[in-house]
Design an enzyme around this catalytic site. Structure first.
Site, PDB file in Angstrom:
ATOM      1  N   SER A 150     -32.942   3.479  29.080  1.00 23.07           N
ATOM      2  CA  SER A 150     -33.633   2.947  27.908  1.00 23.07           C
ATOM      3  C   SER A 150     -34.712   3.925  27.437  1.00 23.07           C
ATOM      4  CB  SER A 150     -34.175   1.557  28.221  1.00 23.07           C
ATOM      5  OG  SER A 150     -34.353   0.814  27.034  1.00 23.07           O
ATOM      6  N   GLU A 246     -52.687  -0.976  25.323  1.00 22.77           N
ATOM      7  CA  GLU A 246     -53.214  -0.449  24.060  1.00 22.77           C
ATOM      8  C   GLU A 246     -52.357   0.699  23.551  1.00 22.77           C
ATOM      9  OE1 GLU A 246     -55.558  -1.722  22.249  1.00 22.77           O
ATOM     10  OE2 GLU A 246     -56.112  -3.275  23.681  1.00 22.77           O
ATOM     11  N   HIS A 305     -27.965  -4.756  29.755  1.00 16.91           N
ATOM     12  CA  HIS A 305     -28.797  -3.587  29.486  1.00 16.91           C
ATOM     13  C   HIS A 305     -29.239  -2.880  30.769  1.00 16.91           C
ATOM     14  CE1 HIS A 305     -31.458  -0.935  27.388  1.00 16.91           C
ATOM     15  NE2 HIS A 305     -32.555  -1.460  27.910  1.00 16.91           N
TER      16      HIS A 305
END
Length: 326
Positions: A150, A246, A305
């Site tokens: 991924s 963040e 996946h």
């Protein structure tokens, strides 16, 4: 239709995306459990802070945490790169199995802002590729086999396209060099993680249960919540997220995208997808063929996946079969 004799495809069942997916879906989609790995280990904790624009200093590489499993010295080392919200522990069992199968030594890395690797305000594929390049240089590795799942697959592709001299061959697990999932689903997950509040003094099990309860309205799939909660760690009596929420939030569009390249990677490449996952589609074949002209696309029947978790033995066999002969 297939664009080359080495590219093979059969129709895939419709599935919904996970951390690097294709089609929009609500956060409750069954395939969202694939958010990208299994249990990471304790490491750096998140101290919430604003994520500023990248500075020249933040463009430098960070020293990646990694583990190594010794393998055959006459074979090139394998470097394993995990997906979003994961860490090197996702590949611990894979690394041992590959070495038992006769591979060279296997290194599993923590990406920046994940696991025990340092945090950085920058989270582009170019930056993550540079991190891996610096680690290879520090370890004296001049040629390796890259395997990435991924997000890690996109990092591996970026490195191979930037520095083909470092990459003997490439394995991209259930991801293509194209724009993938919509940002909105994962923005919602990150926002939910940021709002979790846990009082000090709770046991780990009580803290996880409380965090699970607070995530549930947004992250409705239990398996996905449990995966995200593996990033909840205790630091000096406080429970915090060790992934850099963040930076991930700020660069989410970059993570779902892929850099532009014009010169192809000339080495062998394997795109190994799950038959129940939509992340390597026939629509991607032209771009795979353009950037990786020696690519072979294969699907493991019954895998979603997280191919290496869903069909472990078949995954190990496919990887070992792709390695260069001794």
């Amino acid at each position: 239709p297939p664009v080359g004799p080495r590219l093979r495809h059969r129709p895939l069942p419709v599935a919904t995306p996970s951390a690097c997916g294709r089609a929009p879906s609500p956060p409750t989609s069954p395939a969202s459990r694939a958010a990208l790995g299994t249990a990471p280990r304790a490491g750096h904790a998140l101290i919430p802070r604003p994520c500023p624009l990248a500075t020249p200093l933040s463009r430098s590489a960070v020293p990646l945490a990694h583990t190594e499993v010794s393998g055959r010295g006459d074979r090139p080392p394998l470097v394993l790169l995990h997906g979003l919200f994961g860490n090197r522990g996702n590949f611990q069992t894979v690394a041992k199995a590959l070495v038992r199968g006769g591979s060279g030594k296997v290194l599993a890395l923590d990406a920046r802002n994940h696991g025990s690797s340092p945090h950085s305000p920058l989270m582009s594929y170019e930056a993550m590729s540079l991190d891996v390049q610096h680690l290879l240089n520090r370890l004296g590795i001049t040629k390796c086999i890259l395997l990435g799942h991924s997000m890690g697959g996109k990092t591996a592709m970026t490195l191979a396209l930037q520095r083909p001299d470092l990459v003997e061959r490439l394995i991209s697990v259930d991801i293509s060099p194209v724009i993938t999932a919509p940002v909105s689903e994962f923005s919602a997950y990150i926002s939910a993680m940021k709002t979790v509040k846990i009082p000090e003094g709770l046991s780990r099990s009580a803290a996880r249960q409380l965090a699970d309860d607070q995530l549930q309205p947004v992250v409705q799939l239990p398996q996905l919540r449990q995966f995200l909660l593996t990033n909840l760690v205790e630091v000096e009596g406080r429970y915090v997220w060790r992934v850099n929420l963040e930076a991930i939030s700020y660069h989410l569009a970059d993570i779902m995208s892929f850099p532009t390249f014009h010169k192809p990677y000339p080495g062998p490449a394997l795109f190994l997808g799950g038959s129940n996952s939509p992340y390597i589609s026939s629509k991607d074949y032209p771009e795979i063929q353009r950037l990786f002209p020696r690519a072979d696309v294969k699907y493991i029947e019954g895998a979603g996946h997280i191919v290496h978790q869903d069909k472990f033995e078949e995954f190990i066999t496919a990887v070992l079969n792709f390695l260069p002969p001794p």
